[in-house]
Scaffold this motif. Structure first.
Motif, mmCIF file in Angstrom:
data_model
loop_
_atom_site.group_PDB
_atom_site.id
_atom_site.type_symbol
_atom_site.label_atom_id
_atom_site.label_comp_id
_atom_site.label_asym_id
_atom_site.label_seq_id
_atom_site.Cartn_x
_atom_site.Cartn_y
_atom_site.Cartn_z
ATOM 1 N N TYR A 73 88.958 56.273 66.814
ATOM 2 C CA TYR A 73 87.741 56.306 65.869
ATOM 3 C C TYR A 73 86.076 57.581 66.029
ATOM 4 O O TYR A 73 86.287 57.535 67.001
ATOM 5 C CB TYR A 73 87.175 55.087 64.830
ATOM 6 N N PRO A 74 86.788 58.105 64.892
ATOM 7 C CA PRO A 74 85.473 59.100 65.896
ATOM 8 C C PRO A 74 84.405 58.787 66.574
ATOM 9 O O PRO A 74 83.629 58.194 65.822
ATOM 10 C CB PRO A 74 85.138 60.985 64.709
ATOM 11 N N LYS A 75 83.903 59.319 67.936
ATOM 12 C CA LYS A 75 82.979 58.782 68.805
ATOM 13 C C LYS A 75 81.947 60.226 68.648
ATOM 14 O O LYS A 75 80.371 59.476 68.470
ATOM 15 C CB LYS A 75 83.506 58.533 69.986
ATOM 16 N N TRP A 76 82.355 61.655 69.634
ATOM 17 C CA TRP A 76 81.334 62.119 69.155
ATOM 18 C C TRP A 76 81.097 62.708 68.170
ATOM 19 O O TRP A 76 81.859 64.266 67.734
ATOM 20 C CB TRP A 76 81.020 62.569 70.783
ATOM 21 N N ILE A 77 79.863 62.652 67.106
ATOM 22 C CA ILE A 77 80.078 63.668 65.961
ATOM 23 C C ILE A 77 79.358 65.403 66.653
ATOM 24 O O ILE A 77 77.603 64.980 66.959
ATOM 25 C CB ILE A 77 79.452 62.604 65.232
ATOM 26 N N PRO A 78 79.904 66.018 65.673
ATOM 27 C CA PRO A 78 79.103 67.570 66.428
ATOM 28 C C PRO A 78 77.715 67.573 65.258
ATOM 29 O O PRO A 78 77.873 66.518 63.901
ATOM 30 C CB PRO A 78 80.198 68.686 65.343
ATOM 31 N N GLY A 79 76.841 67.985 66.824
ATOM 32 C CA GLY A 79 74.850 67.690 65.716
ATOM 33 C C GLY A 79 74.632 66.938 65.862
ATOM 34 O O GLY A 79 73.074 66.498 65.467
ATOM 35 N N GLU A 80 74.764 65.603 66.424
ATOM 36 C CA GLU A 80 74.691 64.098 66.704
ATOM 37 C C GLU A 80 73.797 64.059 67.944
ATOM 38 O O GLU A 80 73.569 63.484 68.345
ATOM 39 C CB GLU A 80 74.720 63.034 65.773
ATOM 40 N N ALA A 82 75.079 62.569 70.328
ATOM 41 C CA ALA A 82 75.342 60.449 71.183
ATOM 42 C C ALA A 82 76.122 60.473 71.083
ATOM 43 O O ALA A 82 76.759 61.288 69.840
ATOM 44 C CB ALA A 82 74.042 60.619 71.069
ATOM 45 N N PRO A 83 77.110 59.691 71.769
ATOM 46 C CA PRO A 83 78.319 59.081 71.102
ATOM 47 C C PRO A 83 77.881 58.265 69.461
ATOM 48 O O PRO A 83 77.867 56.821 70.132
ATOM 49 C CB PRO A 83 79.087 58.447 72.773
ATOM 50 N N SER A 84 77.493 58.725 68.533
ATOM 51 C CA SER A 84 76.703 58.131 67.586
ATOM 52 C C SER A 84 78.149 57.649 66.343
ATOM 53 O O SER A 84 77.592 56.814 65.559
ATOM 54 C CB SER A 84 76.122 58.595 67.417
ATOM 55 N N GLY A 85 78.870 58.004 66.756
ATOM 56 C CA GLY A 85 79.871 57.228 65.398
ATOM 57 C C GLY A 85 79.967 56.294 65.409
ATOM 58 O O GLY A 85 80.232 55.217 65.627
ATOM 59 N N PRO A 86 79.495 55.189 64.003
ATOM 60 C CA PRO A 86 78.846 54.175 64.012
ATOM 61 C C PRO A 86 80.337 53.388 63.530
ATOM 62 O O PRO A 86 80.512 52.914 62.485
ATOM 63 C CB PRO A 86 78.326 54.094 61.592
ATOM 64 N N SER A 133 78.421 50.707 54.794
ATOM 65 C CA SER A 133 77.138 51.319 54.808
ATOM 66 C C SER A 133 76.086 50.956 55.075
ATOM 67 O O SER A 133 75.764 49.464 54.693
ATOM 68 C CB SER A 133 77.168 52.082 53.675
ATOM 69 N N PRO A 134 75.192 50.851 55.925
ATOM 70 C CA PRO A 134 73.937 50.866 56.386
ATOM 71 C C PRO A 134 73.281 50.129 55.553
ATOM 72 O O PRO A 134 73.262 50.922 54.460
ATOM 73 C CB PRO A 134 73.225 51.519 57.635
ATOM 74 N N GLY A 135 72.128 49.105 55.492
ATOM 75 C CA GLY A 135 71.796 48.682 53.935
ATOM 76 C C GLY A 135 69.963 49.408 54.468
ATOM 77 O O GLY A 135 69.141 48.883 53.866
ATOM 78 N N ASP A 136 69.747 50.214 55.076
ATOM 79 C CA ASP A 136 68.077 50.534 56.102
ATOM 80 C C ASP A 136 68.163 51.803 56.348
ATOM 81 O O ASP A 136 68.411 52.289 56.162
ATOM 82 C CB ASP A 136 67.457 49.242 56.638
ATOM 83 N N GLY A 137 67.804 52.257 56.662
ATOM 84 C CA GLY A 137 66.632 53.997 56.945
ATOM 85 C C GLY A 137 67.553 54.002 58.378
ATOM 86 O O GLY A 137 68.331 53.698 58.011
ATOM 87 N N GLY A 138 66.902 54.573 59.227
ATOM 88 C CA GLY A 138 67.882 55.354 60.228
ATOM 89 C C GLY A 138 67.734 56.376 59.864
ATOM 90 O O GLY A 138 67.623 56.940 59.226
ATOM 91 N N GLU A 139 68.808 57.221 61.203
ATOM 92 C CA GLU A 139 69.340 58.686 60.939
ATOM 93 C C GLU A 139 70.759 58.936 61.155
ATOM 94 O O GLU A 139 70.871 57.807 62.091
ATOM 95 C CB GLU A 139 69.154 59.632 61.582
ATOM 96 N N PHE A 140 71.587 59.509 60.866
ATOM 97 C CA PHE A 140 73.420 59.983 61.183
ATOM 98 C C PHE A 140 74.191 58.933 60.652
ATOM 99 O O PHE A 140 73.531 57.888 59.745
ATOM 100 C CB PHE A 140 73.267 60.162 62.777
ATOM 101 N N GLY A 141 74.777 57.694 61.522
ATOM 102 C CA GLY A 141 75.488 56.771 61.255
ATOM 103 C C GLY A 141 74.918 55.507 61.112
ATOM 104 O O GLY A 141 75.505 54.776 60.177
ATOM 105 N N ALA A 142 73.850 55.228 61.512
ATOM 106 C CA ALA A 142 72.873 53.858 61.433
ATOM 107 C C ALA A 142 71.804 54.081 60.133
ATOM 108 O O ALA A 142 70.982 53.349 60.090
ATOM 109 C CB ALA A 142 71.520 53.722 62.246
#
Length: 637
Positions: A73-80, A82-86, A133-142
């Motif tokens: 599952y993609p882990k390091w997403i270009p532009g993010e 950080a290892p932010s794949g959700p 899909s997350p239910g609140d704010g945040g950025e990128f995968g969160a």
């Protein structure tokens, strides 16, 4: 000879465990990627009919051969950065072959890897799951990415891929099913449509991850470069019909961004480009760059409120510049063969800092900002960075190096921790470079020449071209001979108590402080519903009195205030931002301390601030010499 029954049971269990273990590789044993085509084409069908419920249903087919298989599952997403794949939002994973469910197990040291044994006679597996899909704010995968009337989808959220190959060598054909009546925007090209389902042309897995999609009940699409051979469009979705309408003046500004960017770089690196703009108060607010599009998410009133439009006007220019700086030209340490290898962020002061510099310049050159609004922005940035007490221990370079730690780090103590300062201080750094080139060349050359030399090559090429620190220095020297390596390192590696960049002064302006906020800061306080008193009391507060941040070593800090306290009263009266500012003003002409009643969880105490310097807000005023900043922000013809 017959074995005792317990021996048979024990042997059966041991055999099962052994078979299970045979396809549970350790992280060290995971297949290394090779730069060879993967046999066959994957498909991924994403059903978004339940997107209003924040459920994305995914069905994927993957050509395979019998034996051990690892799925990533993609882990390091270009532009993010950080290892932010959700992956934490992936649920209901079922893998089948020839109609039979297969066992799988997550790798114990690489949480983004699933291991499965493919039986003999199987040439394809079917993988199904839900992305919640997350239910609140945040950025990128969160970040929340759907509402009852719209959805944003980044395809790294909805696809696994087989290990062992460069992802540019894996072909995949996506399709999307939308709620009835919804329209969409994406950089992907349509292969066919049937009912509410759209099938797109096959593309490399890299390009799938690089091609988000927005869709919604309320949709608008406008041409930003009419008559051009290489089209650029703005696609807008919102929660209300009025939110997606763009005025003639706003449209002219967005079109001017495209024109001024083309004049800056002198080349493009896409077949077509699509801005994907989501306007909602129920999703995260950020931008994420892609090669032929950008995922831009802003508040619902971006087009309907002039103040919001002015404050957020630079987001889309920033992401657009990334098509050149970050996508076409990319730091070598940020290029990886798959989405699993760690990305190294040491050149983010170029990737993000230079992009941020040009986005401000282009926002001014296009007329989305006036020259005064650009100067207000730079005054605020210069003041914020001048007051960075964390510079005494942490260099600008380290803020880039440690980006994977800080992008999703905790809040509070921002001036002492230092966060993603390679954005704002990066602007000051590159203004310093630009004004230095202009001074050394007698005004004959500028950073615009660097832009064309470094990014304006191989017109139309879509192939990523990496660079190093030495490449940056080498091109700067082509534009103007100088010891650029020392110039940059002196600023990047500096620790101390002063701001090492001097582009504002070299640009003919000076940073000063008065008791009146500049128009941009005044608008920001109105939108944020609070008060930024960083340059006087050394803190910022919300409209409810919550202390958002405290200047390390400043008056508020010395009085004992820290982030997350709540100010209940000011000089014996209920707290309000205006009341606090009035108290600061009154204290300037008297000897009495400012008395605050503060609440720490459920404990109340009185704090006295012995501060008499009055309110302080940043401005740029003309100084000696030419108005170089004015020249920088003048539209190109």
């Amino acid at each position: 000879m017959l074995m005792p029954r317990y021996r048979l049971i024990t042997l059966a269990v041991a055999t099962a465990l052994s078979m299970s273990a045979s396809f549970i590789a350790s992280a060290a044993d995971l297949p290394a990627p090779v730069d060879q085509p993967y046999a066959g084409t994957l498909t991924v069908a994403v059903d978004l009919t339940d997107a209003p419920k924040k459920i994305f249903r995914v069905n994927e087919t993957i050509p395979v051969t019998p034996g051990p298989l690892t799925l990533y599952y993609p882990k390091w997403i270009p532009g993010e950065h950080a290892p932010s794949g959700p992956i934490q939002n992936v649920a209901g994973v079922v893998i089948k072959a020839n109609g039979k469910q297969l066992a799988w197990r997550r790798d114990l040291r690489e949480m983004y890897a699933l291991n499965v044994q493919v039986p003999d006679g199987v040439s394809q597996i079917e993988l199904s799951f839900q992305f919640l899909s997350p239910g609140d704010g945040g950025e990128f995968g969160a970040s929340a990415s759907s509402t009852p009337n719209l959805v944003d989808i980044e395809f790294n959220q909805t696809a696994f891929y087989p290990a062992g190959h460069f992802t540019r060598q894996i072909n995949i054909q996506p399709s999307v099913t939308l709620p009835a009546g919804w329209k969409f925007g994406t950089a992907m090209e349509i292969a066919s449509q049937s009912g509410n389902t759209t099938q797109f042309k096959p593309l490399h897995f890299n390009n799938l991850v690089d091609s988000p999609l927005i869709a919604g009940k309320y949709f608008n699409r406008v041409d930003l470069d009419p008559g051009a051979k290489v089209p650029v469009h703005l696609n807008v979705v919102g929660d209300e019909a009025d939110d997606v309408k763009i005025s003639d003046k706003q449209l002219a500004g967005q079109r001017a961004v495209v024109q001024q960017t083309a004049r800056l770089f002198g080349a493009h690196h896409y077949d077509h480009y699509d801005f994907l703009l989501t306007l909602s108060d129920h999703t995260g607010h950020f931008g994420l760059e892609h090669h032929q599009s950008s995922d831009d998410r802003l508040p619902a009133n971006f087009f309907t409120d002039d103040t919001m439009h002015m404050l957020a006007a630079s987001l889309m220019p920033h992401e657009y510049v990334h098509s050149w700086n970050g996508k076409y030209r990319r730091p070598a340490d940020l290029w990886t063969p798959t989405f699993m290898e760690p990305m190294q962020d040491d050149l983010l002061w170029v990737y993000e800092g230079l992009t941020d510099y040009w986005c401000g310049v282009l926002t001014a050159r296009s007329g989305l900002w006036t020259p005064a609004q650009y100067r207000d922005s730079m005054a605020s940035i210069a003041a914020q960075m001048s007051y960075r007490t964390g510079r005494s221990w942490r260099s600008l370079q380290d803020t880039a190096d440690a980006a994977p730690l800080t992008y999703f780090g905790g809040g509070g103590w921002g001036n002492w921790r230092r966060g993603t300062d390679f954005y704002p201080e990066g602007q000051l750094l590159w203004l310093d470079v630009d004004t230095q080139i202009r001074e050394l060349s007698g005004g004959k050359r500028s950073l615009d020449d660097f832009a064309r030399a470094f990014y304006g090559i191989e017109n139309g090429s879509y192939v990523t071209k990496t660079y190093t620190f030495d490449d940056i220095v080498g091109t700067l020297n082509q534009v103007q001979k100088y010891d650029w390596a020392k110039f940059l390192r002196d600023r990047l590696d500096y620790t101390g108590d002063t701001l090492p960049e001097h582009g504002i002064e070299n640009g003919g302006w000076q940073l000063v402080y008065t008791d009146k906020p500049n128009d941009t800061d005044k608008a920001a306080d109105k939108i944020r519903h609070g008060a930024n008193l960083a340059y006087s009391l050394g803190m910022s507060v919300s409209a409810k009195g919550e202390v958002r941040d405290v200047q390390w070593g400043g008056p508020a800090f010395n009085a004992g205030l820290v982030p997350d306290l709540t100010i209940v009263a000011v000089n014996g009266k209920d707290f309000s931002p205006d009341g606090l500012k009035d108290a600061v003003t009154a204290a300037k002409t008297g000897n009495a301390s400012i008395e605050l009643l503060v609440k720490n969880v459920d404990v109340y105490s009185t704090v006295k601030l012995d501060y008499h310097g009055g309110l302080k807000y940043p401005h740029l005023v003309r100084a000696k010499g030419k108005d170089v900043i004015g020249e920088i922000t003048t539209a190109r013809k």
